[in-house]
Scaffold this motif. Structure first.
Motif, short mmCIF file in Angstrom:
data_model
loop_
_atom_site.label_atom_id
_atom_site.label_comp_id
_atom_site.label_asym_id
_atom_site.label_seq_id
_atom_site.Cartn_x
_atom_site.Cartn_y
_atom_site.Cartn_z
N THR A 193 19.33 -7.41 28.40
CA THR A 193 20.51 -8.18 27.46
C THR A 193 21.71 -7.25 27.43
O THR A 193 21.66 -5.92 27.52
N PHE A 194 22.83 -8.01 27.72
CA PHE A 194 24.17 -7.22 27.58
C PHE A 194 24.43 -6.89 26.03
O PHE A 194 24.22 -7.89 25.20
N LEU A 195 24.66 -5.57 25.89
CA LEU A 195 24.76 -5.02 24.61
C LEU A 195 26.35 -5.00 24.17
O LEU A 195 26.78 -5.20 22.78
N GLY A 196 27.05 -4.35 25.01
CA GLY A 196 28.28 -4.02 24.50
C GLY A 196 29.17 -3.52 25.58
O GLY A 196 28.70 -3.01 26.74
N ALA A 197 30.63 -3.29 25.14
CA ALA A 197 31.45 -2.76 26.38
C ALA A 197 32.55 -1.87 25.62
O ALA A 197 32.90 -2.02 24.17
N ALA A 254 26.66 -5.63 35.32
CA ALA A 254 27.95 -5.42 34.80
C ALA A 254 29.12 -5.90 35.75
O ALA A 254 30.07 -6.42 34.88
N LYS A 255 29.00 -5.71 36.98
CA LYS A 255 30.30 -6.28 37.83
C LYS A 255 30.39 -7.65 37.37
O LYS A 255 31.55 -8.29 37.56
N ASN A 296 33.16 0.41 30.44
CA ASN A 296 32.10 1.08 30.32
C ASN A 296 31.05 -0.23 29.60
O ASN A 296 31.08 -0.82 28.38
N MET A 297 29.93 -0.51 30.25
CA MET A 297 28.90 -1.58 29.94
C MET A 297 27.61 -1.22 29.73
O MET A 297 27.19 -0.45 30.43
N THR A 298 27.07 -1.62 28.41
CA THR A 298 25.74 -1.17 28.08
C THR A 298 24.73 -2.37 28.01
O THR A 298 25.26 -3.36 27.40
N PHE A 299 23.50 -2.21 28.65
CA PHE A 299 22.52 -3.34 28.59
C PHE A 299 21.36 -2.64 28.05
O PHE A 299 20.98 -1.53 27.99
N SER A 300 20.33 -3.40 27.53
CA SER A 300 18.95 -2.94 27.16
C SER A 300 18.21 -2.77 28.25
O SER A 300 17.97 -3.65 29.25
N ASP A 319 29.47 2.43 34.43
CA ASP A 319 30.95 2.48 34.40
C ASP A 319 31.53 1.63 35.51
O ASP A 319 31.15 1.73 36.68
N VAL A 320 31.96 0.36 35.22
CA VAL A 320 32.76 -0.57 36.26
C VAL A 320 34.09 -0.15 36.39
O VAL A 320 34.75 -0.01 35.58
#
Length: 279
Positions: A243-247, A190-191, A234-238, A224-225
């Motif tokens: 896998t990066f999914l969204g922000a 995320a960072k 706010n960053m969301t991963f699988s 949360d970054v």
């Protein structure tokens, strides 16, 4: 004060989860769009410079990624809003969204179908916005692989962006207690991505665990970054393959929190009045 902070934290978590549901379940997003007409509209006003390049997303170079892709843009069938003269046109909003998708996901929209929706603002998000639903198939179905975004209708600033998919394997979707204690792999990812994509305009201070959930059959984790001055992305991963999914951007968070503060303030006033009446 302690009780108020706990309520704010709980409400903020609820809004974050709710926003995630909108982002990562596009079918639900379309259903909500159909219901927008039943909600009170909140007018949004801006002071916009005459020389503002409204089609260029913040921190993204225009034209980045080579030749311009050719894709189909149309108004979503569930759209009920009408942009004003101050707002971006549908085409301009789609171009801004395309820049974000190229910048963040490296997505080439050649041959894509882009369905746009406009809203002048609601009680829970009182800012005018454009939302885009991007697919590489003409029909919009809940199972479709898609990219979605939500941007400020006037400035083109990014509010939310996400990637939704259906996994071809069956994986556990339940809560992982160990992951809450040790989420370093996602904090590092995320960072790196927040800095690479310049989602905050200052150094990152820390990354904190937010929550776990799932999108369709894809288990997710959100962190949360947080920047030096307290800006939060706010960053969301699988949880399946990282896998990066969204922000969700800091601007989006602040808009939602301002509504929460107002709701909580009204609730406290009503509670105080009730207590006074009982006395």
């Amino acid at each position: 004060m302690k009780q108020r902070n706990m309520l704010k934290l709980s409400a903020a978590t609820f809004v974050m989860i709710g926003t995630g549901m909108i982002l990562f379940h596009s079918a639900a997003e379309m259903t909500l769009a159909a219901k927008y007409k039943k909600m009170e509209k909140i007018p949004t006003s801006y002071q916009v410079s005459d020389n503002l390049d409204t089609t260029r997303p913040k921190s993204v170079k225009k034209g980045e990624g080579g030749k311009k892709a050719s894709y189909s843009v149309s108004m979503d069938s569930l759209n009920t809003g009408t942009p004003t003269d101050t707002d971006l046109t549908m085409k301009e909003a789609a171009e801004a969204g395309a820049e974000y998708l190229r910048h963040i996901y490296g997505l080439d929209l050649e041959g894509a179908y882009v369905y746009m929706s406009y809203d002048s603002g609601t009680q829970t998000f009182p800012r005018a916005f454009w939302a885009g639903d991007v697919l590489f198939e003409k029909e919009q179905t809940p199972e479709s692989t898609r990219w979605t975004y939500m941007i400020d209708a006037v400035t083109g600033e990014l509010f939310n962006i996400c990637y939704g998919r259906q996994l071809e394997v069956s994986v556990p979707l339940g809560y992982d207690a160990a992951l809450e204690k040790d989420y370093r792999i996602y904090a590092k990812l995320a960072k790196k991505k927040v800095e690479e994509w310049k989602l905050v305009d200052e150094p990152v201070d820390k990354v904190e665990y937010n929550c776990q959930g799932y999108s369709g059959n894809d288990p997710t984790i959100s962190v949360d970054v947080i920047s030096k001055s307290g800006k939060i992305v706010n960053m969301t991963f699988s949880r399946y393959d990282q896998t990066f999914l969204g922000a969700i951007t800091d601007t989006s968070r602040k808009v939602s929190e301002s509504v929460l503060d107002s709701i909580l303030g009204d609730a406290e006033d009503l509670n105080a009045q009730s207590m006074g009446a009982e006395k």
